[in-house]
Design a protein around this motif. Structure first.
Motif, PDB file in Angstrom:
ATOM      1  N   GLU A 256      -3.809   4.472   4.361  1.00 17.49           N
ATOM      2  CA  GLU A 256      -4.216   3.117   3.776  1.00 17.49           C
ATOM      3  C   GLU A 256      -2.872   2.278   3.327  1.00 17.49           C
ATOM      4  N   LYS A 257      -3.134   1.221   3.551  1.00 12.53           N
ATOM      5  CA  LYS A 257      -2.038   0.065   3.621  1.00 12.53           C
ATOM      6  C   LYS A 257      -0.787   0.557   4.283  1.00 12.53           C
ATOM      7  N   GLN A 258      -1.006   1.283   5.262  1.00 15.33           N
ATOM      8  CA  GLN A 258       0.074   1.611   6.366  1.00 15.33           C
ATOM      9  C   GLN A 258      -0.285   1.285   7.884  1.00 15.33           C
ATOM     10  N   LYS A 281      -0.529  -1.549  12.663  1.00 16.73           N
ATOM     11  CA  LYS A 281       0.289  -1.370  11.433  1.00 16.73           C
ATOM     12  C   LYS A 281       0.119  -2.593  10.548  1.00 16.73           C
ATOM     13  N   HIS A 282       0.197  -2.168   9.264  1.00 15.86           N
ATOM     14  CA  HIS A 282       0.201  -3.224   8.077  1.00 15.86           C
ATOM     15  C   HIS A 282       1.568  -3.922   8.097  1.00 15.86           C
ATOM     16  N   THR A 284       3.660  -7.517   6.815  1.00 18.19           N
ATOM     17  CA  THR A 284       3.644  -8.584   5.707  1.00 18.19           C
ATOM     18  C   THR A 284       4.366  -9.956   6.434  1.00 18.19           C
ATOM     19  N   GLU A 286       6.946 -11.521   4.985  1.00 18.29           N
ATOM     20  CA  GLU A 286       7.965 -11.319   4.949  1.00 18.29           C
ATOM     21  C   GLU A 286       8.989 -10.705   5.848  1.00 18.29           C
ATOM     22  N   THR A 287       8.537  -9.657   6.598  1.00 15.91           N
ATOM     23  CA  THR A 287       9.086  -8.913   7.638  1.00 15.91           C
ATOM     24  C   THR A 287       8.829  -8.756   8.935  1.00 15.91           C
TER      25      THR A 287
ATOM     26  N   PHE B 145      13.697 -10.070  -3.736  1.00 23.19           N
ATOM     27  CA  PHE B 145      12.957 -10.654  -2.330  1.00 23.19           C
ATOM     28  C   PHE B 145      14.327 -10.984  -1.451  1.00 23.19           C
ATOM     29  N   ASN B 165      10.265  -1.181   7.375  1.00 18.79           N
ATOM     30  CA  ASN B 165       9.344  -0.955   5.770  1.00 18.79           C
ATOM     31  C   ASN B 165       8.276   0.152   6.065  1.00 18.79           C
ATOM     32  N   GLY B 166       7.575   0.330   5.308  1.00 20.08           N
ATOM     33  CA  GLY B 166       6.441   1.305   5.222  1.00 20.08           C
ATOM     34  C   GLY B 166       6.806   2.392   4.615  1.00 20.08           C
ATOM     35  N   SER B 265       5.465  -5.778  -0.926  1.00 27.11           N
ATOM     36  CA  SER B 265       5.175  -6.744  -0.057  1.00 27.11           C
ATOM     37  C   SER B 265       6.269  -6.736   1.201  1.00 27.11           C
ATOM     38  N   ILE B 266       7.322  -6.820   0.699  1.00 24.74           N
ATOM     39  CA  ILE B 266       8.673  -6.989   1.692  1.00 24.74           C
ATOM     40  C   ILE B 266       8.647  -5.566   2.274  1.00 24.74           C
ATOM     41  N   VAL B 268       6.537  -2.935   2.695  1.00 21.81           N
ATOM     42  CA  VAL B 268       5.152  -2.669   2.995  1.00 21.81           C
ATOM     43  C   VAL B 268       4.975  -1.310   2.367  1.00 21.81           C
ATOM     44  N   TRP B 269       5.123  -1.222   1.073  1.00 21.14           N
ATOM     45  CA  TRP B 269       5.073   0.340   0.387  1.00 21.14           C
ATOM     46  C   TRP B 269       3.719   0.325  -0.421  1.00 21.14           C
ATOM     47  N   PRO B 270       2.952   1.067  -0.053  1.00 20.27           N
ATOM     48  CA  PRO B 270       1.574   1.049  -0.445  1.00 20.27           C
ATOM     49  C   PRO B 270       1.407   1.578  -1.783  1.00 20.27           C
ATOM     50  N   GLY B 271       1.846   0.690  -2.782  1.00 18.36           N
ATOM     51  CA  GLY B 271       1.675   1.010  -4.418  1.00 18.36           C
ATOM     52  C   GLY B 271       0.817   0.268  -5.097  1.00 18.36           C
ATOM     53  N   SER B 274       0.632  -4.176  -5.766  1.00 15.37           N
ATOM     54  CA  SER B 274      -0.459  -5.181  -4.946  1.00 15.37           C
ATOM     55  C   SER B 274      -1.967  -4.779  -5.230  1.00 15.37           C
ATOM     56  N   THR B 275      -2.234  -3.598  -5.486  1.00 14.68           N
ATOM     57  CA  THR B 275      -3.506  -3.361  -5.740  1.00 14.68           C
ATOM     58  C   THR B 275      -4.073  -3.908  -7.166  1.00 14.68           C
TER      59      THR B 275
END
Lengths: 586, 324
Positions: A256-258, A281-282, A284, A286-287, B145, B165-166, B265-266, B268-271, B274-275
């Motif tokens: 999820e979200k990955q 792939k998710h 954004t 920004e990148t 940012f 990211n990720g 968001s930058i 893409v960390w699924p935390g 954002s939820t």
């Protein structure tokens, strides 16, 4: 921009997502115009779908990525894991659904439907019954045969009393829907399994666009079966990542979200697709460019079409822009319940009085065109350009129309009539560059014609409440955008019967001519006559302006130039021809 | 001490109830609803009305609250409207992701900032002190940012040392120890950004706390007694300066479980950050209630832990003995 995109996406979505293809013209040296003002004759046709190519020589990190030869990595906005045809509601989830599931029919480049897993279909005399003959030897990815029972099962899900997806329209026009959904019928009468290979659907009313509703992917009954009234059990299976389909790719993994990962289906009825692995792939906003540069993705969907992004893409070098017109439009809606705005001359004056071309140039840098009727320029229903009133910016015409309508300039410069001032309350949404840009331009343009507009910014949900759901209609103007389905029918939005609380005719348009054309359009079976009806409707909409149409933008999908045979057009996203894709790697 | 803790825990119950009522009222009074938030003209008004009834949104607000309370007390936080799954699963899943990142940052920050803070206090107005003062100011004022993008550009795109990211590589199928290594690798860049941001403020706290203490009379006494500078600073000084740090620690507890929207968001960390934003934008009442209440409870527990911490480090604070 992200906000705007998500905004556009929240809208219609239904059949839009099963999109079709359009012709792709490669024009090597033809870049997008940065200035589309002045000369009408030279104005580029926005309906053009084109590829702006990068350089083959440029440094290309993706070619050197481990496993690059057989893995295609796609960057998109967030997936939500609803990867089954009756439940997918976002554009992104629909990419996944279309990778894993094939339906009876699919549309082509022009938006016409043809068989996919069906061998043929027949429509009855009265245009109400569609009978499909399935292809021989169809199987799901687990090896079990796909029969008419699975088709019936899939469509019964849409009719289940507990169905909580957003595609009710796929079931509720079938004969026997009410008896099944609200009564105790044990099957939907309009869905008939004739034999293992043959199935028929019968609709309550004959409509030319029923075929769109028969394009949903087919799910295996033996995997997803449930008792009537308990279709939410399918959601549980979806949450456990149980996805068995009949399409080109098989599900492997979803974080999820990955990302979500897929492998080609060796049992696909047309033969295994070229590329072995697909990863979605998710990314954004920004990148995403950093990822394209570093080669960690091969393809990025829906890059905002802006000059600064184009610069970045050109600097990276090895990227192609697949550019095509968005199937939708943005607008400012007038509240016709207000005496001042009920006068068509006032609406026309306001439209003449806003320099929409300048706005589009400033905000989109030319990667969009001014819209003049609520239809996509790529649609067969779009009226001939030369018959549309373009409402080119003209403060003089605007003033003249306002004078004719009896609005005289008051002492404070704001026009008045019968003691009322032309001061308009515009509700709009926050966190949007689109809105921020428009506010300044709209205020100053309308000030010149003696109209005062006050923007009132609220968040998106609140705006929906004000415009659609509370029934107070406490606004003079609001702005939003629609994305369109292939079929041009807009009864929900513009027919007078939908000017009710919770209905989508939020401007309160009551026009007999419009009502008549909409009614005729959705039951006319002759394609040419149907096109004429909608073109006439488009011209009428252009004249009476319940909306001030703003823009139809250009969509960009950016691909690494190692990806070959990509064919993208307004009705046809990257998934459409994925089986033909080829990858070059070092 | 145990009695004190139990008493404090019991005190928390009415506080939490009050907070839950406040949150509930505020989110219900916000215009907009989950139903119809996805503008779909193919959905009819009757369908939406039926959906509202299914969700119980047609009932009066106090009944809705009691329904919610009843469910919650039974451990059922309901279904998320936007994720279409039990709220418990969603919060659990994303909070863990945020926690992993924050815990690393937490240890790193304290390990680095306490010694720096002490050194700065010891050598007030020295070059070291001035350097870290400037560093703190830069760290506090640097937008995460900008800093994040800078790091990505330098260390991920240009030098390719770290992933862009990720939380894991796209399509990764690693297991066990390999997976841990992979996550740690992905944590480095967002970890640096978060650490620099919080390091700066914590250094200031420790430095000021120490300075305060070092000017106290008992320190002069300790020095006068001829104790070694080491003993003066670490035994007599630091222990007293700990009180400041414990307060900060208490504030940090809820922070461990929360997410940073921009950073997520930058990178893409699924935390959870954002939820929560999705939940608010989508008016997902059950999910909003669960997340906000979780933060409220964590804040209260943080305060409690801080109070217990005071008792441990500050002999002047006595608990459980006749305090009313």
């Amino acid at each position: 921009m992200k906000k705007l995109t998500s905004l556009i996406l929240t809208v219609i979505l239904s059949i839009t997502l099963f999109a079709g293809c359009g012709g792709t013209k490669d024009k090597d040296n033809d870049t997008q115009p940065t200035n589309t003002t002045t000369n009408e004759a030279e104005k580029k046709e926005l309906s053009d779908t084109e590829v702006i190519e990068g350089s083959e020589e440029a440094e290309n990190a993706a070619r050197k990525r481990a496993g690059a030869a057989d893995t295609f990595i796609v960057g998109t906005s967030e997936l939500s894991g609803e990867f089954l045809p009756p439940y997918a509601s976002s554009t992104y989830d629909n990419y996944i659904v279309n990778l894993m599931f094939d339906g009876l029919v699919i549309h082509d480049k022009e938006g016409n439907y043809d068989v996919l897993i069906a061998d043929s279909y027949e429509v009855s005399e009265d245009n109400k019954t569609y009978t499909f003959k399935l292809k021989e030897d169809l199987v799901f990815s687990d090896g079990t045969p796909l029969t008419a029972k699975d088709v019936a099962f899939t469509y019964t899900v849409f009719c289940d009393p507990a169905y909580d997806g957003s595609r009710n329209e796929a079931g509720n026009e079938l004969v026997g829907y009410d008896e099944y959904h609200d009564g105790d019928a044990d099957h939907v009468e309009g869905i008939k399994v004739i034999d293992d290979q043959t199935i028929s659907f019968t609709f309550k009313i004959a409509k030319p666009n029923h075929i769109e509703k028969l394009a949903y992917g087919i799910m295996p009954e033996h995997i997803y079966q449930y008792e009537k009234g308990k279709s939410t059990e399918i959601r549980d299976k979806m949450n456990e990542d149980l996805f068995i389909g009949n399409g080109r790719y098989n599900f492997v993994d979803y974080e999820e979200k990955q990302f979500a990962k897929f492998e080609s289906n060796p049992l696909w009825f047309k033969g295994e697709p070229n590329i072995k692995n697909i990863i979605v792939k998710h990314t954004t906003v920004e990148t995403m460019f950093q990822e394209l540069e570093a080669g960690t993705i091969d393809f990025q969907t829906r890059v905002p079409s802006k000059e600064e992004n184009k610069q970045q893409i050109e600097n990276i070098g090895c990227l192609n822009i697949n550019s095509y017109p968005d199937n939708g439009y943005s607008y400012i809606g007038f509240n016709l319940r207000d005496d001042r705005l009920a006068d068509v001359k006032v609406r026309q004056a306001l439209t003449y009085g806003f320099n929409r071309q300048a706005f589009v140039d400033v905000y989109f840098n030319g990667y969009a065109s001014v819209c003049n009727t609520p239809l996509s320029q790529v649609s067969w229903a779009y009226p001939p350009q030369d018959q549309l009133n373009k409402y080119d910016y003209s403060p003089e015409k605007a003033k003249q129309l306002l004078e004719e309508a009896g609005w005289k300039e008051g002492s404070d410069g704001i026009r008045e009539k019968d003691g009322k001032k032309l001061e308009l309350n515009w509700v709009t949404y926050t966190e949007s560059k689109f809105v921020e840009t428009m506010i300044a331009m709209l205020i100053s343009d309308w000030e010149k014609i003696g109209v005062k507009v006050t923007p009132n910014l609220v968040d998106w949900s609140t705006l929906l409440d004000i415009v659609y759901y509370t029934g107070d209609y406490d606004f003079d103007l609001y702005n939003m955008s629609w994305s369109l389905s292939i079929d041009p029918d807009a009864t929900e939005i513009f027919h007078s019967k939908n000017d009710v609380v919770g209905g989508f005719n939020s401007t309160g348009l009551h026009d007999d001519e419009i009502d008549r054309l909409l009614e005729e359009g959705c039951v006319e079976f002759d394609p040419e006559k149907r096109a004429e009806i909608y073109q006439e409707w488009g011209l009428r909409m252009n004249e009476i302006l319940p909306y001030m149409y703003i823009s139809q933008s250009t969509e960009w999908d950016v691909s690494n130039n190692r990806v070959k045979n990509l064919d993208i057009s307004p009705y046809c996203d990257w998934v459409y021809s994925i089986e033909n894709l080829e990858l070059e790697a070092d | 001490m145990l009695k004190y803790i139990i008493k404090r825990l019991l005190h928390m119950i009415p506080v939490i109830l009050t907070i839950s009522i406040c949150i509930f009222i505020i989110i219900k009074l916000t215009p907009g609803e989950p139903v119809g938030n996805q503008l779909n003209p193919k959905s009819t008004a009757e369908e939406r009305a039926a959906e509202r009834i299914r969700l119980g949104l047609d009932k009066p607000i106090h009944i809705q609250y009691l329904d919610w309370l009843g469910r919650t007390l039974r451990g059922d936080f309901g279904q998320s409207y936007i994720y279409k799954r039990p709220v418990k699963d969603i919060v659990g899943h994303f909070v863990v992701n945020s926690f992993i990142l924050n815990l690393g940052v937490f240890f790193l920050t304290f390990l680095i900032s306490i010694p720096i803070g002490i050194v700065c206090a010891k050598k007030q107005y020295s070059k070291t002190d001035n350097f870290f003062s400037v560093f703190s100011l830069v760290g506090i004022s640097m937008p995460s940012f900008f800093f994040g993008l800078l790091l990505i550009f330098a260390l991920a795109v240009h030098f390719k040392i770290f992933p862009i990211n990720g939380m894991i590589n796209a399509g990764s199928e690693t297991q066990g120890f390999e997976r841990v290594k992979e996550v740690l690798h992905h944590m480095v860049l967002p970890g640096i950004v978060l650490t620099i941001g919080s390091l700066a403020s914590l250094v200031r706290y420790v430095r000021n706390g120490m300075l305060d203490v070092l000017h106290k009379d008992y320190i002069r006494t300790a020095r006068a007694k001829g104790l070694s500078e080491r003993k003066v600073v670490y035994k007599h000084g630091f222990r007293n300066a700990l009180i400041t740090i414990v307060t900060v620690l208490g504030f940090w507890l809820p922070g461990l479980f929360s997410g940073a929207v921009i950073l997520e968001s930058i990178f893409v960390w699924p935390g959870i950050g954002s939820t929560l934003v999705d939940a608010v934008n989508g008016r997902d009442y059950n999910l909003m209630m669960a997340i906000m209440l979780l933060f409220a409870i964590l804040t209260l527990i943080g305060n409690l832990l801080a109070d217990i911490g005071y008792a441990l480090v500050d002999p002047r604070v006595k608990v459980g003995e006749g305090n009313s």
